[in-house]
Write a protein that holds these residues in place. Structure first.
Motif, PDB file in Angstrom:
ATOM      1  N   ALA A   2       0.798  -1.168   0.114  1.00 13.94           N
ATOM      2  CA  ALA A   2       0.164   0.118   0.078  1.00 13.94           C
ATOM      3  C   ALA A   2       0.763   1.208   0.160  1.00 13.94           C
ATOM      4  N   CYS A  43       6.557   3.728  -1.066  1.00 16.07           N
ATOM      5  CA  CYS A  43       5.578   3.292  -0.053  1.00 16.07           C
ATOM      6  C   CYS A  43       6.060   3.343   1.078  1.00 16.07           C
ATOM      7  N   SER A 272      -0.664  -3.264   7.458  1.00 17.84           N
ATOM      8  CA  SER A 272      -0.477  -3.022   5.838  1.00 17.84           C
ATOM      9  C   SER A 272       0.687  -3.666   5.220  1.00 17.84           C
ATOM     10  N   THR A 273       0.714  -4.669   4.352  1.00 20.58           N
ATOM     11  CA  THR A 273      -0.319  -4.982   3.454  1.00 20.58           C
ATOM     12  C   THR A 273      -0.954  -6.174   3.573  1.00 20.58           C
ATOM     13  N   HIS A 298      -6.350  -3.164   4.238  1.00 20.63           N
ATOM     14  CA  HIS A 298      -5.995  -2.905   2.947  1.00 20.63           C
ATOM     15  C   HIS A 298      -5.916  -4.221   2.150  1.00 20.63           C
ATOM     16  N   ASP A 341      -6.068  -2.034  -4.184  1.00 23.20           N
ATOM     17  CA  ASP A 341      -5.469  -1.552  -5.184  1.00 23.20           C
ATOM     18  C   ASP A 341      -6.099  -2.252  -6.500  1.00 23.20           C
TER      19      ASP A 341
END
Length: 478
Positions: A2, A43, A272-273, A298, A341
């Motif tokens: 993410a 990221c 995350s992720t 996420h 995503d």
């Protein structure tokens, strides 16, 4: 992985708010004689890595600065997930040429995924660069700097199967003193056909859970109120102790999540992720059990078409993914925040495939998402075996349709919050007014409300009175 965001703005190729805008180091109070300036792109893992780099170099008499003109060492921590992320770095290097020509003592290093992908080629193509350092080679930075200061170019892009930097206490850069990132693992074993991460960050390895708990505990004792546990795929976290050569206790991600949650109920925990194939009921029930573990996941989909998912080597199909969404809703309720995503225009994607992506959006109704047109990355399985055959205008049109659909759902999901009260952790001022504060709810939604007498780091109960597709607006209540 993410991407970092300070708002719930939907991202696309044209949006420069996140991936292509750097986070820079801050002025560090120190007696060190040398100044270090770091720009971090991409990221959350890169931002966490820059904090490790700063800690390593502090031992070499460097202190961080936010003023690039003061620095004698400039480091760009790079992203390679899309071509325009790399082009951003190349443009940035061109801007640094006059400074380099004027100040001969300034040294410039490229860190991170772009460094790992291009290796010595980067030194050949960008003459301004003095050293190239991969994500697993940061301990070697002092030696590399010495090599550069002796008049040589320096490279270390060795990928390790063991390095986790577990023993290094990061120096918090660009910190609000309230939220912090903790890297719990490195690398990735998933080998998605479009992704460079396994080649730029190496194989998956998990960090000792005791060092993670200690770091989180130390942060809480320093006044931090929230930590985010980071990994390319946190759900595959697995650490096993060894005593006298015998394997013993196994710590899973659910176990680790519980260990961090138990530090203190006032310490919020995010992560995350997640990869759809690995997130377990055990993780979901742990989230449900602890009020301080945020009800937000996420869960990248990348496509709504089973055919495209197979080409992407995502190891799940549409129905599998939907079953995970259903399970999240069943265990954590409809209010649990879920983001995605999504890639538009992957190799061979047809209009029917695209419509399946739109229908997946309609089914899930994500709170927000990160959406991009497919950008072929050299030497990935997709680049080697598949043809990037979707025309750019078709990619752009499909991306626009995905964004429009997500914007509708974001607004619809935010409307569900109007009239409800949320516990908000104050992270800073609103971007538009110093008279308003901003912070995130449990579901990772940014909420803006009048400052009154509240301050950074406070937990405030906020009644949401209105919303847009990106932000909730409210007022503090008892």
């Amino acid at each position: 992985m993410a991407l970092v965001t300070n708002s719930l703005k939907i991202l696309n190729e044209e949006d420069k708010k996140d991936l292509d805008v750097a986070r820079i180091s801050e002025d560090e109070k120190s007696t060190a004689s040398r100044k270090l300036y770091i720009e971090s792109y991409g990221c959350q893992m890169n931002f966490a890595d820059s904090e490790i780099v700063a800690s390593i170099l502090r031992e070499n008499d460097f202190a961080t600065t936010s003023k690039i003109e003061e620095a004698e060492l400039i480091l760009l921590n790079t992203c390679a997930i899309r071509d325009n992320a790399e082009q951003k770095i190349r443009h940035r290097l061109q801007h640094l040429v006059p400074m380099k020509n004027k100040r001969k003592n300034v040294k410039i290093g490229i860190l991170g995924c772009m460094a790992e992908r291009l290796k010595t080629k980067l030194l050949e193509e960008e003459r301004i660069v003095d050293m190239v350092v991969g994500p697993d080679s940061y301990r070697d930075l002092p030696n590399l700097i010495n090599e550069v200061e002796e008049g040589h170019k320096a490279v270390n892009v060795f990928l390790s199967r063991e390095e986790t930097y577990a023993d290094i206490t990061p120096i918090r850069l660009d910190s609000n003193g309230v939220t912090a990132l903790i890297s719990i693992m490195r690398g990735c074993d998933n080998m998605c056909s479009f992704c460079v991460v396994p080649y730029t960050r190496g194989r998956e390895r998990s960090r000792d859970p005791h060092s993670i708990v200690k770091e989180a505990t130390d942060l809480f004792n320093q006044g931090y109120k929230e930590v985010t546990l980071l990994g390319q795929n946190v759900d595959s976290y697995k650490w096993q102790s060894s005593i006298d050569g015998q394997q013993s206790t196994v710590v899973t991600f659910a176990n680790l999540l519980e260990m961090v949650a138990q530090i203190n109920p006032d310490l919020r925990v995010r992560f995350s992720t997640s990869h759809p194939k690995d997130i377990t009921d055990e993780v979901l029930y742990t989230i449900k059990k602890y009020d301080n573990v945020c009800k937000y996941i996420h869960l990248p989909a990348q496509s709504g078409s089973s055919r495209i998912l197979e080409l992407m080597n995502r190891t799940y199909d549409r129905n599998w993914y939907i079953s995970k969404i259903d399970r999240i809703r069943e265990i954590l309720g409809d209010e649990c925040g879920i983001s995605q995503d999504m890639i538009a225009g992957f190799c061979t994607e047809t209009e029917e495939d695209h419509q399946e992506t739109l229908s997946l959006l309609d089914y899930v109704k994500y709170d927000y998402g990160y959406m991009f047109a497919y950008s072929e990355r050299p030497n990935t399985p997709a680049a080697k075996k598949l043809k990037d055959d979707v025309p750019e205008d078709v990619k752009s049109r499909r991306l626009a349709e995905i964004i429009a659909r997500q914007r509708e759902h974001s607004f619809e999901r935010n409307q569900m919050s109007v009239g409800k009260v949320y516990k908000v952790l104050v992270e800073g001022f609103s971007k538009r007014s110093k008279e308003h504060l901003s912070g995130r709810s449990d579901q990772n939604k940014m909420i803006i409300f009048p400052k009154e007498n509240f301050k950074l780091g406070d937990y405030v109960n906020v009644l949401v009175t209105e919303c847009s597709s990106a932000t909730l607006i409210g007022k503090a209540v008892e």
